[in-house]
Motif scaffolding. Structure first.
Motif, short mmCIF file in Angstrom:
data_model
loop_
_atom_site.label_atom_id
_atom_site.label_comp_id
_atom_site.label_asym_id
_atom_site.label_seq_id
_atom_site.Cartn_x
_atom_site.Cartn_y
_atom_site.Cartn_z
N ALA A 49 48.36 43.46 48.68
CA ALA A 49 48.06 42.04 48.47
C ALA A 49 47.87 41.75 46.98
O ALA A 49 48.36 40.75 46.46
CB ALA A 49 46.80 41.66 49.26
N HIS A 50 47.18 42.65 46.31
CA HIS A 50 46.89 42.50 44.89
C HIS A 50 48.19 42.45 44.07
O HIS A 50 48.42 41.53 43.29
CB HIS A 50 46.00 43.67 44.45
CG HIS A 50 45.61 43.67 43.01
ND1 HIS A 50 44.31 43.46 42.61
CD2 HIS A 50 46.32 43.86 41.88
CE1 HIS A 50 44.25 43.52 41.28
NE2 HIS A 50 45.48 43.77 40.82
N GLU A 51 49.04 43.43 44.30
CA GLU A 51 50.28 43.49 43.52
C GLU A 51 51.22 42.36 43.88
O GLU A 51 51.91 41.82 43.02
CB GLU A 51 50.96 44.86 43.70
CG GLU A 51 50.14 46.05 43.22
CD GLU A 51 49.67 45.94 41.77
OE1 GLU A 51 50.34 45.26 40.96
OE2 GLU A 51 48.60 46.52 41.44
N ALA A 52 51.26 41.99 45.16
CA ALA A 52 52.09 40.86 45.56
C ALA A 52 51.60 39.59 44.85
O ALA A 52 52.40 38.73 44.46
CB ALA A 52 52.05 40.68 47.08
N GLY A 53 50.28 39.48 44.67
CA GLY A 53 49.72 38.34 43.95
C GLY A 53 50.26 38.25 42.53
O GLY A 53 50.73 37.20 42.09
N HIS A 54 50.22 39.39 41.81
CA HIS A 54 50.77 39.40 40.45
C HIS A 54 52.24 39.00 40.46
O HIS A 54 52.70 38.22 39.62
CB HIS A 54 50.70 40.81 39.84
CG HIS A 54 49.34 41.23 39.39
ND1 HIS A 54 48.58 40.50 38.52
CD2 HIS A 54 48.61 42.34 39.68
CE1 HIS A 54 47.44 41.13 38.29
NE2 HIS A 54 47.42 42.26 38.99
N ALA A 55 52.98 39.55 41.41
CA ALA A 55 54.43 39.34 41.41
C ALA A 55 54.78 37.88 41.69
O ALA A 55 55.62 37.29 41.00
CB ALA A 55 55.08 40.25 42.46
N ASN A 74 41.48 46.33 34.69
CA ASN A 74 42.45 46.21 33.61
C ASN A 74 42.95 44.80 33.43
O ASN A 74 43.16 44.32 32.33
CB ASN A 74 43.67 47.08 33.91
CG ASN A 74 43.60 48.37 33.14
OD1 ASN A 74 42.97 48.39 32.08
ND2 ASN A 74 44.21 49.40 33.65
N ASP A 75 43.16 44.13 34.58
CA ASP A 75 43.67 42.77 34.58
C ASP A 75 42.72 41.85 33.83
O ASP A 75 43.12 41.02 33.02
CB ASP A 75 43.79 42.24 36.01
CG ASP A 75 44.77 43.06 36.82
OD1 ASP A 75 45.59 43.77 36.21
OD2 ASP A 75 44.71 42.98 38.06
N ILE A 76 41.44 42.01 34.13
CA ILE A 76 40.45 41.11 33.54
C ILE A 76 40.36 41.34 32.04
O ILE A 76 40.31 40.41 31.25
CB ILE A 76 39.09 41.31 34.23
CG1 ILE A 76 39.22 40.85 35.69
CG2 ILE A 76 37.99 40.54 33.53
CD1 ILE A 76 38.07 41.24 36.58
N THR A 85 37.36 46.94 42.75
CA THR A 85 37.30 47.26 41.32
C THR A 85 38.70 47.39 40.73
O THR A 85 38.85 47.70 39.56
CB THR A 85 36.58 48.60 41.11
OG1 THR A 85 37.23 49.56 41.94
CG2 THR A 85 35.12 48.50 41.46
N GLY A 86 39.71 47.18 41.58
CA GLY A 86 41.09 47.42 41.13
C GLY A 86 41.59 46.49 40.06
O GLY A 86 42.68 46.64 39.55
N ALA A 87 40.78 45.48 39.69
CA ALA A 87 41.29 44.47 38.76
C ALA A 87 40.73 44.62 37.35
O ALA A 87 40.93 43.76 36.51
CB ALA A 87 40.98 43.08 39.29
ZN ZN Z 1 46.21 43.98 38.90
#
Ligand code: ZN
Ligand code: ADP
Length: 497
Positions: free
Chosen positions: A337-343, A415-417, A411-413
């Motif tokens: 879901a997370h990666e699909a969001g970025h894409a 780097n993104d933040i 916590t997977g985000a």
């Molecule tokens: Zn991410």
């Protein structure tokens, strides 16, 4: 070193006892009465002393040389034994002709990278590929482990490195493979003198290659970001290749390679097995098939059946994963879901960037998945575009929020933040871009922080708006990722339409 002392203790003791006996015999006259006995004793003592000396010498030689570390032989492994890993294999193929005929390259003045760093998770086939390179080129393969070069005694590691390279050069052509290179080449924070010397010896050996030496050095590590930059500079390991965990298609290829070695029933579907084994490395896949074969043999069966494969699979999953399958599935879903969001955010907000790949296969840089896009080449970025970049970076977290609710984001985000905050800060501090219409230059830290904060908030809103508008696409892409693990840009665009 400890074993050496224990081994030489017995001869020393025996020698001492013999000497004492001898002295006593001289004193009480036994020696003059039976000279043969005396000579025999003397002989025994001399033999013991000789044994002691020769062992000492041997040990000293061994400590300084890599002779006992590196087994060198021409391996029978070939590139065909390696499935998947196409990018790495391609690079190694180029090296084969260089090793065979370095003169051809030297004549043209072509400089071939002789240090190749393979980085990726354990069991992804790095050792196997290095061996296959030596096998294909038909040259001796020297395999050593970085940890063997880190000794307590200063200088031992360095001298081992030197004698290893000396041995390889004597062969004329060779492949040297350093597994776990990070043991030697960690960043210089609190490295000991010994490690420092070992690393320096390695660096100077690598710069000392003549143009006509067909010797290449391969190294492997799980984490490339912990390595000292000196190792990665030109002339050293200047070619770095990631060896990723296999995706579904690659897992099938690997299973096929290893299934050739066992008697597999036609009823077993390797295709289905490849789909079941998300995140398995090549080594783990091989182990799985082997385990199934052992179970079949125990059953007294003459071929491996589906039941053996499934039992091996259960064992493998319970052995390796602390939290079992359902936990694992849950994490996979979040990552998808997370990666699909970025894409989706990239495709909608940054149409100029070319989305190349989305994946939920973890990387060796510690990310659970990734979404890759090629940005357009240009010098200037517009304010509105930068805002979209912030939104794209935050879209992963927004997607998690949509999936699970605000309280359960992961916590997977992190780097993104960090990335989004960096853009926001530069917009405010370097480029004088403020949210709203009038851009002014801010001087107080508090004002700057507030403005950057506002950019982040707007980016977050934009991301969640995009995901809400394209909810169906985002869901479809999430599902596709769960099935296939890696989806290319082409397919994302197809789903978007
Ligand atoms: Zn991410
Ligand atoms: P690494 O050095 O990356 O830790 P290895 O090369 O030691 O991994 O892999 C261990 C074993 O796993 C190999 O000997 C091979 O049997 C199997 N294996 C791993 N990756 C592959 C692959 N891509 N193709 C075929 N077999 C593989």
């Amino acid at each position: 070193m400890k074993t050496e002392r224990r081994n030489s203790f017995a001869p020393v003791l025996l020698g001492l006892m013999a000497a004492m006996l001898l002295i006593q015999m001289i004193q009480n006259g036994t020696f003059t009465r039976n000279p043969e006995l005396g000579y025999a004793l003397l002989l025994v003592g001399m033999v013991l002393a000789a044994m002691l000396f020769s062992r000492r010498k041997q040990q000293r030689e061994l400590a300084g040389s890599a002779a006992y570390l590196a087994k060198s032989e021409i391996p029978s492994t070939r590139f065909k034994d390696v499935a998947a890993n196409d990018e790495a294999l391609e690079a190694l193929r180029d090296l084969v002709s260089f090793i065979r005929e370095p003169e051809n390259y030297a004549v043209l003045g072509a400089r071939i990278p002789r240090g190749v760093l393979l980085y990726g998770m354990p069991g992804t086939g790095k050792t196997l590929m290095a061996k296959a390179l030596a096998g294909e080129a038909g040259v001796p393969f020297f395999a050593v482990n970085g940890a063997d070069f880190v000794e307590m005694y200063v200088g031992v590691g360095a001298s081992r490195v030197r004698s290893l390279f000396h041995k390889a050069r004597k062969c004329g052509k060779a492949v040297i493979f350093f597994d776990e290179i990070d043991a030697i080449g960690k960043k210089r924070d609190n490295r000991s003198d010994e490690r420092e010397q070992t690393l320096n010896a390695l660096l100077s050996e690598m710069s000392g290659f003549g143009e006509r030496d067909g010797v290449v050095v391969l190294a492997a590590t799980n984490r490339v970001d912990t390595l000292d930059e000196a190792l990665l500079r030109a002339g050293r390991f200047d070619r770095q290749i990631e060896v990723p965990l296999p995706g579904v298609a690659e897992r099938l290829q690997i299973l096929n390679v290893h299934a050739g070695r066992i008697r597999l029933s036609d009823a077993v579907s390797l295709d289905a097995l490849a789909r079941q084994t998300a995140l398995f490395s090549g080594a783990r896949l091989e182990c799985l098939l082997n385990e199934a074969a052992i179970l079949a043999a125990k059953r007294g069966s003459d071929q491996v059946e589906e039941q053996d494969v499934q039992r091996a699979m259960e064992r493998s999953l319970f052995g390796a994963e602390k939290h079992g399958l359902s936990r694992h599935e849950h994490e996979r879903h979040i990552t998808a879901a997370h990666e699909a969001g970025h894409a989706v955010a990239t495709a909608v907000l940054l149409p100029e960037s070319e989305l190349t790949r989305v994946s939920i296969i973890p990387t060796s840089r510690g990310a659970a998945g990734y979404s890759m896009a090629l940005p357009p080449e240009k010098m200037f970025h517009e304010k509105q575009e930068l805002q979209c970049h912030i939104a794209v970076a935050l879209a992963g977290r927004e997607a998690e929020r949509m999936l699970l609710g605000a309280d359960r984001v992961s916590t997977g985000a992190s780097n993104d933040i960090e990335k989004a905050a960096l853009i926001a800060r530069r917009m405010v501090c370097e480029w004088g871009m403020l949210p709203g219409s009038d851009d002014i230059y801010l001087f107080s830290q508090q004002q700057k922080d507030m403005a950057a904060q506002q950019w982040l908030k707007q980016g977050q809103q934009l991301a969640s708006q995009v995901l809400a508008e394209h909810h169906a696409v985002w869901t479809a892409l999430t599902q596709r990722l769960l099935e296939k693990e890696t989806v290319d840009g082409e397919e994302v665009r197809r789903i978007m339409q």
